[in-house]
Design a protein around this motif. Structure first.
Motif, mmCIF file in Angstrom:
data_model
loop_
_atom_site.group_PDB
_atom_site.id
_atom_site.type_symbol
_atom_site.label_atom_id
_atom_site.label_comp_id
_atom_site.label_asym_id
_atom_site.label_seq_id
_atom_site.Cartn_x
_atom_site.Cartn_y
_atom_site.Cartn_z
ATOM 1 N N MET A 1 0.847 -1.175 0.000
ATOM 2 C CA MET A 1 0.000 0.000 0.000
ATOM 3 C C MET A 1 0.892 1.237 0.000
ATOM 4 N N PRO A 2 0.494 2.235 -0.747
ATOM 5 C CA PRO A 2 1.325 3.442 -0.845
ATOM 6 C C PRO A 2 1.252 4.325 0.403
ATOM 7 N N THR A 3 2.292 5.113 0.566
ATOM 8 C CA THR A 3 2.356 6.074 1.657
ATOM 9 C C THR A 3 2.160 7.469 1.079
ATOM 10 N N TYR A 4 1.210 8.204 1.620
ATOM 11 C CA TYR A 4 0.921 9.561 1.161
ATOM 12 C C TYR A 4 1.367 10.559 2.224
ATOM 13 N N SER A 5 1.856 11.708 1.776
ATOM 14 C CA SER A 5 2.276 12.775 2.685
ATOM 15 C C SER A 5 1.227 13.874 2.697
ATOM 16 N N TYR A 6 0.913 14.373 3.892
ATOM 17 C CA TYR A 6 -0.060 15.442 4.064
ATOM 18 C C TYR A 6 0.563 16.547 4.892
ATOM 19 N N GLN A 7 0.022 17.776 4.726
ATOM 20 C CA GLN A 7 0.445 18.907 5.550
ATOM 21 C C GLN A 7 -0.785 19.752 5.855
ATOM 22 N N CYS A 8 -0.891 20.176 7.099
ATOM 23 C CA CYS A 8 -2.008 21.004 7.521
ATOM 24 C C CYS A 8 -1.809 22.429 7.019
ATOM 25 N N LYS A 9 -2.882 23.024 6.528
ATOM 26 C CA LYS A 9 -2.807 24.398 6.023
ATOM 27 C C LYS A 9 -2.780 25.417 7.158
ATOM 28 N N GLU A 10 -3.240 25.045 8.347
ATOM 29 C CA GLU A 10 -3.296 25.985 9.467
ATOM 30 C C GLU A 10 -2.084 25.884 10.397
ATOM 31 N N CYS A 11 -1.805 24.684 10.908
ATOM 32 C CA CYS A 11 -0.715 24.552 11.880
ATOM 33 C C CYS A 11 0.610 24.135 11.239
ATOM 34 N N ASP A 16 2.847 11.411 7.383
ATOM 35 C CA ASP A 16 2.629 10.420 6.332
ATOM 36 C C ASP A 16 1.513 9.477 6.766
ATOM 37 N N ALA A 17 0.744 9.010 5.791
ATOM 38 C CA ALA A 17 -0.335 8.066 6.065
ATOM 39 C C ALA A 17 -0.273 6.944 5.034
ATOM 40 N N VAL A 18 -0.341 5.705 5.519
ATOM 41 C CA VAL A 18 -0.378 4.538 4.636
ATOM 42 C C VAL A 18 -1.843 4.276 4.312
ATOM 43 N N GLN A 19 -2.173 4.397 3.007
ATOM 44 C CA GLN A 19 -3.555 4.244 2.578
ATOM 45 C C GLN A 19 -3.627 3.374 1.341
ATOM 46 N N SER A 20 -4.777 2.761 1.160
ATOM 47 C CA SER A 20 -5.031 1.985 -0.047
ATOM 48 C C SER A 20 -5.357 2.949 -1.191
ATOM 49 N N PHE A 21 -5.252 2.477 -2.423
ATOM 50 C CA PHE A 21 -5.598 3.302 -3.576
ATOM 51 C C PHE A 21 -7.075 3.689 -3.548
ATOM 52 N N SER A 22 -7.908 2.832 -2.995
ATOM 53 C CA SER A 22 -9.348 3.088 -2.988
ATOM 54 C C SER A 22 -9.793 3.976 -1.825
ATOM 55 N N ASP A 23 -8.925 4.242 -0.841
ATOM 56 C CA ASP A 23 -9.288 5.090 0.296
ATOM 57 C C ASP A 23 -9.403 6.546 -0.141
ATOM 58 N N ASP A 24 -10.329 7.262 0.488
ATOM 59 C CA ASP A 24 -10.465 8.691 0.229
ATOM 60 C C ASP A 24 -9.305 9.435 0.883
ATOM 61 N N PRO A 25 -8.853 10.545 0.283
ATOM 62 C CA PRO A 25 -7.762 11.302 0.896
ATOM 63 C C PRO A 25 -8.207 11.926 2.224
#
Length: 85
Positions: A1-11, A16-25
């Motif tokens: 399963m791929p690992t996606y990187s996220y960043q908060c726009k406020e703080c 990183d979050a490990v998610q399936s291709f079918s999972d919503d962001p």
């Protein structure tokens, strides 16, 4: 399963979050509850061998015609010389 990187726009929290291709962001920051944006990183791809550069696919006209016109020699018949007896 791929690992996606996220960043908060406020703080500004990055994770990183490990998610399936079918999972919503992910859309909500787990730290402060603010909106998230998905980060895209460069992919580590290494091109090895020939054919990846502009000059690899081109050759001089002389090289091309020499290769295409060169045909294998036909086998020569073995002429045995016989002496008249």
């Amino acid at each position: 399963m791929p690992t996606y990187s996220y960043q908060c726009k406020e703080c500004g929290e990055a994770f990183d979050a490990v998610q399936s291709f079918s999972d919503d962001p992910l859309t909500v920051c787990p730290n402060c509850g603010g909106p998230l944006r998905k980060l895209f990183n460069s992919v580590g791809v290494v091109f090895k061998g020939s054919g990846f550069y502009r000059t690899d696919s081109r050759s001089s006209k002389a090289d091309t015609t020499a290769k295409s016109e060169k045909k294998p020699d036909a086998p020569k018949a073995d002429k045995a010389t016989t002496s008249g007896s």
